[in-house]
Design an enzyme around this catalytic site. Structure first.
Site, PDB file in Angstrom:
ATOM      1  N   GLY A  69       3.992  -0.647  -3.746  1.00 45.54           N
ATOM      2  CA  GLY A  69       2.684  -1.191  -3.385  1.00 45.54           C
ATOM      3  C   GLY A  69       1.681  -0.083  -3.195  1.00 45.54           C
ATOM      4  N   GLY A  71      -2.707   0.476  -2.239  1.00 46.44           N
ATOM      5  CA  GLY A  71      -4.048  -0.011  -1.969  1.00 46.44           C
ATOM      6  C   GLY A  71      -4.945   1.163  -1.651  1.00 46.44           C
ATOM      7  CB  ALA A  73      -5.550   1.664   3.490  1.00 39.97           C
ATOM      8  N   GLY A  74      -3.505   3.173   1.354  1.00 38.43           N
ATOM      9  CA  GLY A  74      -2.238   3.887   1.320  1.00 38.43           C
ATOM     10  C   GLY A  74      -1.263   3.295   0.325  1.00 38.43           C
ATOM     11  CB  VAL A  76       4.461   0.223   0.682  1.00 37.44           C
ATOM     12  CG1 VAL A  76       5.894  -0.170   0.998  1.00 37.44           C
ATOM     13  CG2 VAL A  76       3.573  -0.080   1.868  1.00 37.44           C
ATOM     14  CE  LYS A  90      -0.122   0.419   5.667  1.00 38.97           C
ATOM     15  NZ  LYS A  90      -0.634  -0.723   6.462  1.00 38.97           N
ATOM     16  CG  ASP A 189      -4.880 -10.915   5.491  1.00 39.41           C
ATOM     17  OD1 ASP A 189      -5.541 -11.862   5.033  1.00 39.41           O
ATOM     18  OD2 ASP A 189      -4.543  -9.936   4.796  1.00 39.41           O
TER      19      ASP A 189
END
Length: 449
Positions: A69, A71, A73-74, A76, A90, A189
């Site tokens: 994963g 995004g 922001a970071g 995984v 993460k 969320d």
């Protein structure tokens, strides 16, 4: 006829102009389709090629295996511990660490760690380790496997799972949400993409989670607008319960209760999305169960008490004053309305062991949470959805940063594909018609005196 009288010299120019116009129209359509088909956040062709880290890199004793994963922001990664166990780690994006947004995302990671430290529930991945002062900052969670529910809904596989099992999933996720609320934590969320697995479901991605006593000091309008309640109040447990009800509707009916495929062309930012949701809820223009055409109802819903489901979801989507206070009560009412045999619950662990303090704990061992009866299991091979490790299907506690724009229509992907196919047919038809008209004009110009 004089108006249509085209000389032999101008006819080829008209023909060329028509061809270029047709090609331009088709190219514009093709480019727009390409943009709409951009991969969802769960799908990466070659994740490692986009990473700021590399396979085999050591992060505080954890060996990175493959990225699952990514995004803004970071990232995984699946990683292995020194004793060979698999975990999910993460990592904050290296480029982000030197940007002006670094402090904001550092605070979010800190809040996520704080939330997970206070939660102990079999359907919430366990926090294993973390280091905020490390470069890069990271948190480590227990490895969990299973498909994200947005993918199962998008492909139609969710609706093949027995209704009794889907209700069992809702019951367990409701219990996890209630556990968080009892600890004063708001998830903010809740959506299908943040629920993983079938036999053992998990509520994941506490990246936006915040404690109630500090929520006013954080950015309030964050989340996925398709699942956010229309009110503009400070988010709280009632907001989570609304989001859960939207997710539950999709689990039962396979479609979003409020938004449709064609909405993607008119929705703009978060405010527009929430205003449209409020309008449809107030006017009763959402997919009210009793108004759904019988032929469009899932087979296992057709014998349900649809009038009761009307009342249940009207309350769940309605004003805050009348909304369900406990998601478990909501699921209990839904279960009664569906007229299905109750699915028994397995033995649960009331305490979660401190995984960081006990190196002997097998982080890959499944937790005995759900007991699916043999008669239900026989209807469907649930293990099909608990896949082995791979970069495309592994479930990890991570999602991209919150989207303030409405760009998460993955649940409506089937409808969108049909709409695109219809548009494609129309464009092709119009193009052919234009070509025919051009040919007729050329013939007329050649035969006119």
């Amino acid at each position: 006829m004089t108006a249509l009288n085209l000389s032999h010299r101008t006819a080829p120019n008209v023909f060329s102009m028509g061809m270029w116009c047709s090609l331009a129209t088709w190219s514009k359509y093709a480019l727009s389709c390409r943009e709409k088909r951009a991969p969802a956040s769960h799908n990466y062709e070659s994740p490692e090629t986009m990473s700021t880290y590399s396979i085999g890199k050591q992060i505080a004793g954890y060996t990175l295996q493959n990225m699952v994963g990514k995004g803004a922001a970071g990232e995984v990664w699946l990683a292995s511990t020194p004793n060979g166990q698999t975990v999910a780690i993460k990592l904050m994006n290296l480029n982000l660490m030197s940007s002006t947004a670094a402090e904001k995302h550092h605070e979010r990671m800190a809040r996520e760690i704080e939330a997970l430290q206070s939660l102990s529930h079999p359907c919430i991945p366990a926090l294993v380790d973390y280091k905020l002062d490390h470069e890069p900052p990271f948190l480590v969670m227990s490895y969990v496997r299973g498909e994200p529910h947005d993918k199962l809904l998008r492909t139609g596989q969710m609706m093949q799972i027995p209704l009794a099992v889907r209700i069992l999933i809702l019951r367990q996720i409701a219990d996890a949400i209630a556990c968080a609320h009892e600890k004063g934590i708001v998830h903010r969320d809740i959506k299908p993409a943040n629920v993983l697995g079938v036999e053992h479901p998990y509520l994941i991605d506490f990246n936006l989670a915040v404690k109630v006593d500090s929520i006013r000091s954080t950015m309030q309008e964050v989340g996925t607008s398709l699942y956010m309640p229309p009110e503009t109040n400070v988010p709280d447990a009632l907001s989570d319960n609304y989001s859960f009800a939207v997710y539950a509707y999709e689990m039962l009916f396979g479609l979003h209760p409020i938004f449709r495929a064609e909405d993607m062309d008119v929705l703009g930012g978060m405010s527009n999305t929430l205003m449209l949701a409020a309008s449809r809820i107030m006017r009763g223009e959402w997919r009210v169960p009793t108004r759904v055409p019988f032929s469009e109802l899932p087979l296992d819903i057709r014998n349900a008490n649809l009038s009761a489901l009307d009342a249940i979801f009207t309350r769940a989507f309605g004003s805050r004053e009348g909304r369900y206070l406990d998601p478990r009560e909501f699921v209990a009412d839904v279960e009664k309305a569906l007229n299905i045999p109750a699915v028994r619950r397995g033995k649960e662990s009331s305490k979660r062991r401190d995984l960081r303090a006990d190196e002997s704990v097998d982080l890959n061992a499944p937790t005995d949470v759900l007991f699916v009866p043999d008669e239900v299991r026989a209807q469907f091979d649930l293990s099909h959805y608990e896949k082995s490790v791979d970069a495309d299907s592994v479930a990890v506690p991570f999602a991209p940063p919150p989207r303030l724009e409405t760009d998460d229509f993955t649940i409506l992907e089937n409808e969108r594909a049909a709409a695109r196919a219809k548009t494609k047919r129309i464009v092709i038809g119009v193009t052919i018609l234009v070509m025919i008209v051009i040919v007729v004009l050329i013939v007329l110009s050649q035969t006119s005196p």
